[in-house]
Structure formats: structure tokens, C-alpha cells
Motif scaffolding. Structure first.
Motif, PDB file in Angstrom:
ATOM      1  N   SER A  40      -0.398  -2.069  -4.826  1.00 28.81           N
ATOM      2  CA  SER A  40       0.265  -2.913  -5.817  1.00 28.81           C
ATOM      3  C   SER A  40       0.220  -4.338  -5.289  1.00 28.81           C
ATOM      4  N   LEU A  41      -0.162  -5.277  -6.126  1.00 32.99           N
ATOM      5  CA  LEU A  41      -0.222  -6.682  -5.755  1.00 32.99           C
ATOM      6  C   LEU A  41       0.726  -7.460  -6.657  1.00 32.99           C
ATOM      7  N   ARG A  42       1.234  -8.568  -6.147  1.00 33.40           N
ATOM      8  CA  ARG A  42       2.056  -9.406  -7.007  1.00 33.40           C
ATOM      9  C   ARG A  42       1.934 -10.870  -6.571  1.00 33.40           C
ATOM     10  N   GLY A  64       0.825  -1.200   0.000  1.00 32.77           N
ATOM     11  CA  GLY A  64       0.000   0.000   0.000  1.00 32.77           C
ATOM     12  C   GLY A  64       0.859   1.251   0.000  1.00 32.77           C
ATOM     13  N   GLU A  65       0.211   2.402   0.092  1.00 32.47           N
ATOM     14  CA  GLU A  65       0.952   3.657   0.100  1.00 32.47           C
ATOM     15  C   GLU A  65       1.849   3.767   1.327  1.00 32.47           C
ATOM     16  N   PHE A  66       1.418   3.208   2.461  1.00 28.69           N
ATOM     17  CA  PHE A  66       2.231   3.255   3.675  1.00 28.69           C
ATOM     18  C   PHE A  66       3.533   2.486   3.480  1.00 28.69           C
ATOM     19  N   GLU A  67       3.428   1.280   2.930  1.00 27.88           N
ATOM     20  CA  GLU A  67       4.637   0.478   2.696  1.00 27.88           C
ATOM     21  C   GLU A  67       5.532   1.129   1.650  1.00 27.88           C
ATOM     22  N   LEU A  68       4.905   1.748   0.658  1.00 27.94           N
ATOM     23  CA  LEU A  68       5.669   2.354  -0.427  1.00 27.94           C
ATOM     24  C   LEU A  68       6.412   3.602   0.037  1.00 27.94           C
ATOM     25  N   LEU A  69       5.724   4.476   0.788  1.00 27.54           N
ATOM     26  CA  LEU A  69       6.295   5.781   1.124  1.00 27.54           C
ATOM     27  C   LEU A  69       6.991   5.809   2.476  1.00 27.54           C
ATOM     28  N   ILE A  70       6.465   5.085   3.451  1.00 25.75           N
ATOM     29  CA  ILE A  70       7.006   5.160   4.813  1.00 25.75           C
ATOM     30  C   ILE A  70       7.984   4.018   5.096  1.00 25.75           C
ATOM     31  N   LYS A  71       7.695   2.830   4.560  1.00 27.43           N
ATOM     32  CA  LYS A  71       8.516   1.661   4.879  1.00 27.43           C
ATOM     33  C   LYS A  71       9.433   1.268   3.724  1.00 27.43           C
ATOM     34  N   ASN A  72       9.843   2.297   2.967  1.00 32.35           N
ATOM     35  CA  ASN A  72      10.891   2.133   1.941  1.00 32.35           C
ATOM     36  C   ASN A  72      10.554   1.082   0.887  1.00 32.35           C
ATOM     37  N   GLY A  73       9.295   1.054   0.472  1.00 32.78           N
ATOM     38  CA  GLY A  73       8.911   0.158  -0.618  1.00 32.78           C
ATOM     39  C   GLY A  73       8.841  -1.304  -0.248  1.00 32.78           C
ATOM     40  N   SER A  74       8.628  -1.600   1.029  1.00 33.27           N
ATOM     41  CA  SER A  74       8.557  -3.000   1.456  1.00 33.27           C
ATOM     42  C   SER A  74       7.247  -3.641   1.002  1.00 33.27           C
ATOM     43  N   TRP A  75       7.252  -4.969   0.973  1.00 30.07           N
ATOM     44  CA  TRP A  75       6.073  -5.751   0.584  1.00 30.07           C
ATOM     45  C   TRP A  75       5.621  -6.598   1.773  1.00 30.07           C
ATOM     46  N   ILE A  76       4.311  -6.857   1.846  1.00 25.31           N
ATOM     47  CA  ILE A  76       3.738  -7.660   2.930  1.00 25.31           C
ATOM     48  C   ILE A  76       3.216  -8.970   2.352  1.00 25.31           C
ATOM     49  N   ASN A  77       3.563 -10.075   2.994  1.00 21.54           N
ATOM     50  CA  ASN A  77       3.015 -11.366   2.598  1.00 21.54           C
ATOM     51  C   ASN A  77       1.534 -11.434   2.966  1.00 21.54           C
ATOM     52  N   ALA A  78       0.674 -11.777   2.017  1.00 20.93           N
ATOM     53  CA  ALA A  78      -0.733 -12.040   2.338  1.00 20.93           C
ATOM     54  C   ALA A  78      -0.755 -13.326   3.168  1.00 20.93           C
ATOM     55  N   PRO A  79      -1.126 -13.253   4.465  1.00 22.53           N
ATOM     56  CA  PRO A  79      -0.919 -14.397   5.368  1.00 22.53           C
ATOM     57  C   PRO A  79      -1.628 -15.673   4.959  1.00 22.53           C
ATOM     58  N   GLU A  80      -2.782 -15.570   4.323  1.00 21.48           N
ATOM     59  CA  GLU A  80      -3.538 -16.764   3.935  1.00 21.48           C
ATOM     60  C   GLU A  80      -3.160 -17.280   2.550  1.00 21.48           C
ATOM     61  N   CYS A  81      -2.209 -16.612   1.916  1.00 24.95           N
ATOM     62  CA  CYS A  81      -1.898 -16.952   0.518  1.00 24.95           C
ATOM     63  C   CYS A  81      -0.399 -17.105   0.300  1.00 24.95           C
ATOM     64  N   GLN A  82       0.211 -17.911   1.137  1.00 24.97           N
ATOM     65  CA  GLN A  82       1.628 -18.225   0.993  1.00 24.97           C
ATOM     66  C   GLN A  82       1.791 -19.713   0.691  1.00 24.97           C
TER      67      GLN A  82
END
Length: 246
Positions: A101-103, A63-81
Motif C-alpha cells: 500500500s502506498l500513500r 508491505g505485508e511485514f509492516e501490515l501483519l507483523i508491525k501492527n500496520g505501521s508505515w515507512i517513510n520513503a527516504p528520498e521522498c519526504q
């Protein structure tokens, strides 16, 4: 004439690169988002690369928080690993109205594919029609609203029966669940319908009309008790199941 040593090494490198290309996984294709009643399910097509075991998929979002505040980090969707399915319910992961952004990528054994990306904003989706409960307490009309998403505001239209063309509009902010309209005329039947809308001006359809008769005056303490009871019922319904209204 025998090949020189450098030529043999070059041929071995070429063979290794060709072997890696043969076993390299293609990225998942045709990624899309299916939204029904504000449930967001990411879908993708199955990998066509041959694999001697079950192909597993993993999904991440940003999201925008991860992109702008957390240096572009990505979060694992917990139920979809590392799941064998080709879909992932992200309803509760995509909890804000920001751009996401999703991947998604595939995995065959220890071999990983490249990521396939997809952009999404839930504000671009049409919210479902809310549920409303209309009651009269003395000369006050109470309208309790159950809606999804919770960030949506509510537009309530109210009119005397057979006078819908003269309906009045009442706006409820996102954090308001019960509307009170006071000082109504005793013995008159009032009708109500409602819709929700988002900041992007995307709006749901209207509910069916609900009509009640105003019975007369009622003391303030009884009215407050009735209003609190309606709010309590709203909370209990949400606790029993946080799924969007159908």
C-alpha cells in the motif's frame, strides 16, 4: 434587539469552520505507478489548492511485514519526504514480491492534506529481457545471466544450430547466475536464448539467439577457473551499477 451571547459564540464557531474549510488542502489526485525496465516511479497530479509557498509532498509505503507483523505501521520513503516534485522513485523501497500500500500527501506551510492511497505489486509488472553471455570451455557451454529483479528465475533454451524446433529447456533458480551444460559434441554449433519469469508466471521476452562452437575437451581445473571468472565478472558488473538491464 441585540444578539444574545450564545448566538455570537455560535456565529464565531461557524466562521472559524468556514475559514478552516477554505484553507484545507485537497489530497493529491490521479496517483499512478510508472514501471519501465522494472523501475517503479510513483506519480501524482499537483495540488490545485492555492498556496502562498511551494507545495511539498511526502510518500509512505506499507508491505505485508509492516501490515501483519508491525501492527500496520508505515515507512517513510527516504528520498521522498517534503519534496517539491510530483514523482517518487520507489524501485529500491519496494524490494519484495508482496502486496504494497502506498500513500502520498501534500503540505502547504504547516497545513497537511489528507493521504491518497495506491496499491501495488511488482509481480504484476513485466520484467525486462535479461542479458546473457555465452562461451564454450572444452565440451561445456557456459551461460552467464544478468537479470532484474534478482528474485526472477531464468529459462534457457538451447539447441543445435538449424534445429531450434528441438530445443531443450534448462531452468535456473533465482540464486543461480551461470548455467553449465556439459558433454556436448565437439565441432557442433549450439545456440542459446533466455527469458526470466516471476512467481506470478509473468515473464519477459526472450533474448536474441547467441551461438558458439564447441571446441573440444578441457581439463576440469581450467573449466572451474573459467566458470569462477564469469561469476566474478557478474559480481563486478552488479557492483558497478545495480540498475536493471536495458
Amino acid at each position: 434587539m441585540t444578539p444574545t451571547r450564545p448566538r455570537k459564540l455560535l456565529m464565531m464557531v461557524i466562521l472559524l469552520e468556514l475559514s478552516n474549510d477554505v484553507w484545507m488542502l485537497l489530497a493529491p489526485g490521479t496517483v499512478s505507478m510508472e514501471t519501465v525496465d522494472m523501475r517503479h516511479v510513483l506519480r501524482w497530479t499537483q495540488l490545485m489548492t492555492p498556496c502562498n509557498t511551494t507545495v511539498l509532498y511526502s510518500v509512505q509505503y506499507q508491505g505485508e511485514f509492516e501490515l501483519l507483523i508491525k501492527n500496520g505501521s508505515w515507512i517513510n520513503a527516504p528520498e521522498c519526504q517534503q519534496i517539491p516534485l510530483t514523482n517518487c522513485d520507489l524501485t529500491f523501497d519496494l524490494g519484495s514480491d508482496s502486496d504494497y500500500s502506498l500513500r502520498v500527501r501534500g503540505q502547504c506551510g504547516s497545513t497537511l492534506s489528507a493521504w491518497t492511497r495506491f496499491s501495488f505489486n511488482r509481480n504484476n509488472m513485466t520484467p525486462p529481457v535479461p542479458e546473457i553471455k555465452v562461451t564454450a570451455a572444452g565440451d561445456v557451454l557456459l551461460v552467464a545471466v544478468r537479470k532484474f529483479p534478482l528474485t526472477a528465475a531464468t529459462r534457457v533454451m538451447m539447441w543445435r544450430r538449424d534445429e531450434e524446433q528441438q530445443a531443450k529447456t534448462h531452468l535456473m533458480p533465482a540464486d543461480q547466475d551461470v548455467l553449465q551444460v556439459a558433454a556436448l559434441q565437439e565441432g557442433v554449433v549450439y545456440c542459446v536464448k533466455a527469458q526470466v519469469f516471476l512467481k506470478s508466471d509473468t515473464q519477459s521476452g526472450f533474448t536474441d539467439s547467441h551461438c558458439v562452437s564447441i571446441t573440444g575437451t578441457e581439463n576440469t581445473s581450467s573449466l572451474l577457473l573459467h566458470s569462477r571468472k564469469m561469476k566474478l565478472n557478474q559480481v563486478q558488473e552488479l557492483q558497478r551499477g545495480s540498475s536493471p538491464p536495458r
